[in-house]
Write an enzyme that holds these catalytic residues in place. Structure first.
Site, PDB file in Angstrom:
ATOM      1  N   HIS A 193       3.772  -9.462   3.019  1.00  0.00           N
ATOM      2  CA  HIS A 193       4.411 -10.734   2.658  1.00  0.00           C
ATOM      3  C   HIS A 193       5.870 -10.797   3.135  1.00  0.00           C
ATOM      4  CE1 HIS A 193       0.824 -11.142   0.423  1.00  0.00           C
ATOM      5  NE2 HIS A 193       1.220 -10.647  -0.737  1.00  0.00           N
ATOM      6  N   LYS A 253       7.592  -4.761  -9.411  1.00  0.00           N
ATOM      7  CA  LYS A 253       6.789  -5.282 -10.519  1.00  0.00           C
ATOM      8  C   LYS A 253       7.485  -4.912 -11.823  1.00  0.00           C
ATOM      9  CE  LYS A 253       2.335  -5.513  -8.292  1.00  0.00           C
ATOM     10  NZ  LYS A 253       1.849  -6.850  -8.594  1.00  0.00           N
TER      11      LYS A 253
HETATM   12  O1  LIG Z   1      -0.715 -10.073  -2.611  1.00  0.00           O
HETATM   13  C1  LIG Z   1      -0.269  -9.952  -3.740  1.00  0.00           C
HETATM   14  O2  LIG Z   1       0.447 -10.965  -4.242  1.00  0.00           O
HETATM   15  C2  LIG Z   1       0.611 -11.097  -5.646  1.00  0.00           C
HETATM   16  C3  LIG Z   1       1.747 -12.091  -5.833  1.00  0.00           C
HETATM   17  O3  LIG Z   1       1.362 -13.311  -5.326  1.00  0.00           O
HETATM   18  P1  LIG Z   1       2.074 -14.645  -5.870  1.00  0.00           P
HETATM   19  O4  LIG Z   1       1.546 -15.707  -4.986  1.00  0.00           O
HETATM   20  O5  LIG Z   1       1.657 -14.780  -7.299  1.00  0.00           O
HETATM   21  O6  LIG Z   1       3.534 -14.421  -5.753  1.00  0.00           O
HETATM   22  C4  LIG Z   1       0.925  -9.779  -6.289  1.00  0.00           C
HETATM   23  O7  LIG Z   1       0.920  -9.922  -7.698  1.00  0.00           O
HETATM   24  C5  LIG Z   1      -0.134  -8.774  -5.906  1.00  0.00           C
HETATM   25  O8  LIG Z   1       0.222  -7.502  -6.410  1.00  0.00           O
HETATM   26  C6  LIG Z   1      -0.271  -8.668  -4.421  1.00  0.00           C
HETATM   27  O9  LIG Z   1      -1.431  -7.912  -4.096  1.00  0.00           O
END
Ligand SMILES: O=C1O[C@H](COP(=O)(O)O)[C@@H](O)[C@H](O)[C@H]1O
Ligand SMILES: NC(=O)C1=CN([C@@H]2O[C@H](COP(=O)(O)OP(=O)(O)OC[C@H]3O[C@@H](n4cnc5c(N)ncnc54)[C@H](OP(=O)(O)O)[C@@H]3O)[C@@H](O)[C@H]2O)C=CC1
Length: 594
Positions: free
Chosen positions: A342, A438
């Site tokens: 991301h 987290k």
């Molecule tokens: O890809 C992932 O993204 C989520 C967070 O996504 P969001 O759109 O809610 O910001 C993350 O909680 C997760 O650990 C991860 O695998």
């Protein structure tokens, strides 16, 4: 030509199934090959574009009509005034569809892993939202596929609980839900069973009723079964006369080797054009807007370089722990879960050169160039942390290792901060700082761009000695409360000469009072339209892993112990030292924004 079978070996991480075999000559979509003999990828691409253009009339995220090719329906690239108007951001499918065309093709979306968390939470709701807003073609069906035994009705009951209408568009909501649910079906089967996928194929054919069939498979399953599913689906349930595409969820491997192996295995059955590797952050509104902001405003692009930008910060934080996903998370950790994908994708969009056009390959070429210009992350430029239990006002918050699916002695980082550098003329020496964690004090994702000092600032004494306070900062708040704001210095009204910090603030909820579509809606729509711009190409993925794999291995080999931080805190202090090493302060902790 001789056919060679060689084991597509299972990696030490148990990432790929041991049954991954390589047939170097024919396996690529062998059912498809009945009508279209194996061809080079560009032929396949053109074929799929023609098929798509003929049978779908949806617009994709770059504003192009269907199939997201630069060729428009009329083949000369011209848009009618009406189409152009629509392509500029007005909603709804734009191209007039003849009755005959509406009738002749079908879209089948199979959600593999339909009983799982992501399917319920994101995929079915996104499909419903697309249906509600008339983005889906006339003839479509949605199939859930998983091992859990469910009837069609049970699937409908389950997903009906997660469907919602937009806050601002509730008209006929219940009716629309019923209509949508009637198009949803379920087939229970094993992931590695060609027989079960043959049965699915029969059911799909029944719904397709002899029309041209376009099929999208969404792999919402753990990665160790990706290849099994792709093999069975491609051999037994791919379309014979339309396109077949597969959306693959992350994680795409856990290092360069396993990712390369996964790609190699997938490509035995699929061409690169059929693989849509999803990174849902690329579907987020503010991430999509990053290029618009940069390339369509003269005020930003000239400043977008080492000459004016002091550092860039990419920040992700969640105010909850792994909660139920510890089993998955412990094998990956925050660097693989958030940074390598991301945050790095946002970085690439932020730092790339102007693409030749908005076509997928032009954009992805530029992203790859940036990634390849980067220096692999060094161990001394990373700090890692893990959250520990914490009690506050009679409430106790668990430690990461309290999760029953996590080993008690786990060293998996739930927090990391890193400094990355791009070795090219534009960005030489500019630190790109990433921070992801987290169980922190807040949930947010943002990009912060800190500009240099104004040389010889006439007003510096009005700020005292802290020049850091007098620099401009551009913030793109991806979530929550999407916003773009620019911190400027401003004269406080009055007879004296006092300056303060103010924000030029574009708060989305005030400027655009309508619900922002979920990232999965945009990405599903693009996959249906054949638009690849927001999906990760295999060379991008290789370049991304090359940056993180050495340090990930070093962290593991050297058994680096993460710094503990209390659940709900601002993270380990090591992140401040890392930033300070490059003369940077984290913008999100600077007082006015924390
Ligand atoms: O890809 C992932 O993204 C989520 C967070 O996504 P969001 O759109 O809610 O910001 C993350 O909680 C997760 O650990 C991860 O695998
Ligand atoms: N959940 C999320 O928020 C996010 C998930 N992802 C990714 O999306 C994919 C799906 O995620 P999610 O829905 O949470 O996953 P789940 O763990 O819920 O798995 C989905 C389905 O796969 C089947 N399954 C689970 N484990 C196994 C196994 N070991 N062997 C065979 N089948 C299994 C189960 O269905 P059944 O038993 O019925 O066959 C399950 O319902 C994963 O790749 C994940 O990394 C990415 C971003 C966010």
């Amino acid at each position: 030509m001789a056919t060679h079978f060689s084991p597509c070996s299972s990696s030490s991480t148990n990432f790929l199934p041991s049954s991954c075999f390589k047939n170097e000559t024919t396996v690529l979509f062998s059912r498809f090959a009945v009508t279209v003999p194996r061809k080079s990828s560009w032929v396949t691409q053109i074929h799929s574009r023609i098929q798509g253009r003929k049978h779908f009339h949806i617009k994709s995220s770059n504003g192009h009509p269907l199939n997201a090719v630069s060729l428009q329906d009329g083949l000369d690239g011209s848009l009618t005034a009406k189409e152009h108007d629509k392509s500029q951001g007005k909603e709804k499918p734009s191209i007039p569809i003849s009755e005959a065309e509406k009738e002749e093709s079908t879209l089948s979306i199979t959600v593999v892993g339909a009983s799982g968390d992501l399917a319920k939470k994101k995929i079915f709701p996104a499909l419903f939202a697309l249906f509600y807003e008339d983005w889906l073609p006339e003839n479509f069906t949605v199939f859930g596929y998983a091992r859990t035994k469910l009837t069609d009705e049970e699937l409908r009951n389950t997903i009906s609980r997660t469907l919602t209408c937009r806050i601002d568009q509730r008209e006929n909501c219940e009716d629309k839900m019923d209509q949508f649910l009637k198009r949803c079906f379920y087939h229970a089967g094993q992931y590695d069973s060609e027989g079960d996928f043959s049965e699915l194929d029969s059911k799909l054919k029944e719904k397709e009723a002899g029309k041209v069939s376009n099929r999208l498979f969404y792999l919402s399953i753990p990665p160790n079964i990706f290849v099994d599913v792709v093999r069975s689906a491609s051999l037994r349930a791919s379309s014979l006369n339309g396109w077949t595409r597969v959306i693959v969820e992350k994680p795409f491997g856990r290092d360069s080797e396993s990712s390369g192996e996964l790609t190699r295995c997938l490509k035995q059955y699929l061409t690169e054009d059929q693989i849509f590797r999803i990174d849902h952050y690329l579907g987020k509104e503010l991430v999509e807007n990053l290029s618009v902001l940069r390339f369509s405003n003269l005020v930003f692009e000239p400043l977008w370089s080492r000459d004016y930008i002091r550092n860039v910060q990419l920040i992700f934080s969640e105010d909850f722990g792994t909660e139920g996903r510890g089993g998955y998370f412990d094998n990956y950790g925050i660097i693989r879960d958030i940074m390598q994908n991301h945050l790095l994708q946002i970085l690439a969009l932020f730092a790339m050169e102007t693409p030749v056009s908005l076509d997928a390959e032009d954009v992805r070429n530029e992203k790859v160039k940036v990634l390849r210009s980067m220096k692999p992350l060094q161990l001394e430029d990373v700090i890692v942390g893990q959250y520990k239990g914490h009690s506050k006002s009679d409430r106790s918050y668990p430690a990461y290792t309290d999760d029953p699916t996590v080993p008690k002695d786990s060293r998996t980082p739930t927090f990391a901060a890193a400094a990355l550098f791009i070795n090219n003329a534009r960005w030489d020496g500019v630190p790109f700082l990433m921070k992801a964690g987290k169980a922190l004090h807040t949930r947010r994702a943002e990009v912060r761009v800190q500009f240099r000092h104004v040389p010889g600032n006439l007003y510096k004494r009005n700020f005292g000695t802290d020049l850091d306070k007098a620099t401009n900062e551009l913030v793109l708040r991806v979530q929550p409360d999407e916003a773009i704001y620019l911190k400027i210095n401003n004269k406080v009204p009055g007879l004296g000469m006092r300056l303060d910090r103010s924000d030029l603030n574009l708060l989305y909820s005030a400027r655009y009072p309508r619900e922002i579509p979920d990232a999965y809606e945009r990405l599903l729509l693009d996959a249906i339209a054949g638009e690849r711009r927001l999906f990760i190409r295999s060379d991008e993925l290789d370049a991304a892993w090359a940056l993180f794999t050495p340090v990930l291995k070093e962290l593991e080999q050297k058994k680096i112990v993460p710094e503990l931080y209390p659940h709900g805190s601002r993270g380990p202090v090591g992140a401040h030292y890392l930033a300070a090493k490059y003369n940077v302060r984290w913008g999100d902790l600077s007082g006015d924004d924390s």
